[in-house]
Each structure stands twice: as structure tokens, then as C-alpha cells.
Scaffold this motif. Structure first.
Motif, mmCIF file in Angstrom:
data_model
loop_
_atom_site.group_PDB
_atom_site.id
_atom_site.type_symbol
_atom_site.label_atom_id
_atom_site.label_comp_id
_atom_site.label_asym_id
_atom_site.label_seq_id
_atom_site.Cartn_x
_atom_site.Cartn_y
_atom_site.Cartn_z
ATOM 1 N N ILE A 75 22.733 52.789 32.831
ATOM 2 C CA ILE A 75 21.698 52.291 31.926
ATOM 3 C C ILE A 75 22.310 51.298 30.940
ATOM 4 C CG2 ILE A 75 20.044 52.916 30.116
ATOM 5 C CD1 ILE A 75 19.715 55.618 31.491
ATOM 6 N N ARG A 134 21.301 47.213 30.331
ATOM 7 C CA ARG A 134 20.851 46.707 29.034
ATOM 8 C C ARG A 134 21.728 45.569 28.534
ATOM 9 N NH1 ARG A 134 18.116 51.568 25.489
ATOM 10 N NH2 ARG A 134 16.762 52.338 27.163
ATOM 11 N N PHE A 149 13.367 48.051 24.816
ATOM 12 C CA PHE A 149 13.946 49.222 25.466
ATOM 13 C C PHE A 149 13.766 50.452 24.575
ATOM 14 C CE2 PHE A 149 16.499 45.791 27.362
ATOM 15 C CZ PHE A 149 16.420 46.121 28.712
ATOM 16 N N GLU A 194 15.843 51.157 35.002
ATOM 17 C CA GLU A 194 15.267 50.187 34.072
ATOM 18 C C GLU A 194 15.353 48.774 34.638
ATOM 19 O OE1 GLU A 194 15.730 52.182 29.657
ATOM 20 O OE2 GLU A 194 17.265 50.754 30.330
ATOM 21 N N LEU A 218 9.437 49.109 28.178
ATOM 22 C CA LEU A 218 9.822 50.156 29.116
ATOM 23 C C LEU A 218 9.678 51.530 28.468
ATOM 24 C CD1 LEU A 218 13.029 48.589 30.693
ATOM 25 C CD2 LEU A 218 10.749 48.713 31.687
ATOM 26 N N VAL A 244 13.461 56.560 30.504
ATOM 27 C CA VAL A 244 13.863 56.960 31.847
ATOM 28 C C VAL A 244 14.026 58.472 31.896
ATOM 29 C CG1 VAL A 244 15.740 56.822 33.543
ATOM 30 C CG2 VAL A 244 15.044 54.789 32.286
ATOM 31 N N ALA A 251 10.072 53.538 34.279
ATOM 32 C CA ALA A 251 11.302 53.514 35.062
ATOM 33 C C ALA A 251 11.417 54.826 35.827
ATOM 34 C CB ALA A 251 12.513 53.310 34.158
#
Length: 201
Positions: A59, A63, A73, A126, A150, A153, A194
Motif C-alpha cells: 500500500i 501511494r 487516500f 488501491e 478511495l 482497504v 479497493a
């Protein structure tokens, strides 16, 4: 929830750093996720640690790739635990596999070609959701990436039951209904759930 690092986050754990670096530099040329996981375990990395690297450290890399594009995010992930519990707001900055991955990014970028680093950064749910958003607009239209939001997750533990994962995904669905109901003023926001990190391959 506080985003301040815990002592575990700020302490340099050599074995964790090694696991993250091994994953990051081998993934772009690996034949499969399963074979890379097996190789890491054969090399002596702890099985649970390998799982954290694949599901959490990845992750961080995604990012880094998309972080300057205005995408919104979440600061948390939803954890589906082996014991059947759901932790709906776990700060990423409280997870060593995430914070150490961020700390190692410069070293990893130096070790990889630009193409290989992009491949690494795309290995997470993501990043795949962002690609899905771009493709959904596609067909010659420009997508304002600041419109992408988003949801958290879902990150399952290694031996979690599927029913627990589904309950965690239900949490995401409730968030979607709460924050982006049909007909709301946010209807132009591109929002994508996600997928569970367990199922990225």
C-alpha cells in the motif's frame, strides 16, 4: 484516531526492513506471487511478516506512485482478524510494515529501474482501483484525479475465514452508503472500493 507512530514504528527492525526490501526488489521479476512468498519463507522470513509485507507494505509503494496527484487516500485500513473480529479504523501510521516501507522507498527506487518500480507500486488494491477509475472514464476523456476518493482497504489476517472478510467488506459498503448516497452533492466524486488485499495477484 491518532496517526502518531508507536515505538514499534520508529524502531528499526532489521528483519522487517530486510523482508520489505527483498519483496520490493524481487517482485517486479518474480514469476508469481506464490513463488515469491515461498522463496521468502525459504530464506527464513517469518510467514506472518511476509504476509504483512505483501498486504501492507505494498500500500505504501502505491501511494508513493500516486501520492502527488490529488487523490484522496484514507488514513486507515479495515483489518479482518483471524479470531473473527473486525477492526474498522486501523491507522496505517501505526503499522510498522507501512511506515518502514515508506522509510525504505528511496533505497528501493535506487535499486530498481523506473519500470520495475512502477510494477511494484501497482501491486496493491488501491492502485488497481485507481487504474479502474481511469479506464472507467477513458475513451478520450480526461479524469480529474482530485475527484477520486478511495475507501479503506480490507486487509485480512493470514488465516482469516472468508466470512470475516465479507463482514469487513460490508463495512466498506456501509461507508459508501453513508458518505456517497445516490443523488448527493458528491455524485461527481469517483469513489472505488479497493478490494481485499488478500486477493491481489
Amino acid at each position: 484516531m491518532s496517526d502518531q507512530n508507536t515505538d514499534a514504528d520508529t524502531r528499526t527492525d532489521g528483519s522487517l526492513d530486510d523482508a520489505i526490501y527483498f519483496f520490493a526488489t524481487r517482485y517486479p521479476t518474480s514469476t508469481s506471487v506464490a513463488s515469491l512468498k515461498s522463496e521468502m519463507i525459504r530464506k527464513g522470513f517469518d510467514t506472518m511478516q511476509v504476509h504483512e509485507v505483501f498486504t501492507i507494505s505494498s500500500i505504501a509503494f502505491g501511494r508513493v506512485l500516486f501520492g502527488d496527484l490529488g487523490i484522496r487516500f484514507p488514513k486507515v485500513v479495515i483489518r479482518a482478524r483471524d479470531d473473527g473480529t473486525i477492526e474498522p479504523e486501523v491507522s496505517l501510521m501505526s503499522i510498522p510494515a507501512y511506515t518502514r516501507a515508506l522509510a525504505l522507498v528511496d533505497r528501493i527506487q535506487t535499486a530498481l529501474s523506473r519500470h520495475a518500480f512502477r510494477l511494484l507500486c501497482m501491486y496493491n488494491a488501491e492502485a488497481q482501483a485507481i487504474v479502474k477509475a481511469v479506464k472507467a472514464v477513458g475513451q478520450g476523456r480526461d479524469l480529474d484525479l482530485t475527484e477520486i476518493c478511495l475507501y479503506p482497504v480490507v486487509v485480512p489476517d493470514l488465516h482469516v475465514k472468508q466470512e470475516t472478510v465479507q463482514r469487513a467488506l460490508d463495512v466498506v459498503e456501509r461507508l459508501r452508503r453513508l458518505h456517497w448516497p445516490t443523488g448527493s452533492s458528491c455524485r461527481r466524486t469517483w469513489s472505488f472500493k479497493a478490494a481485499s488485499q488478500q486477493h491481489v495477484s
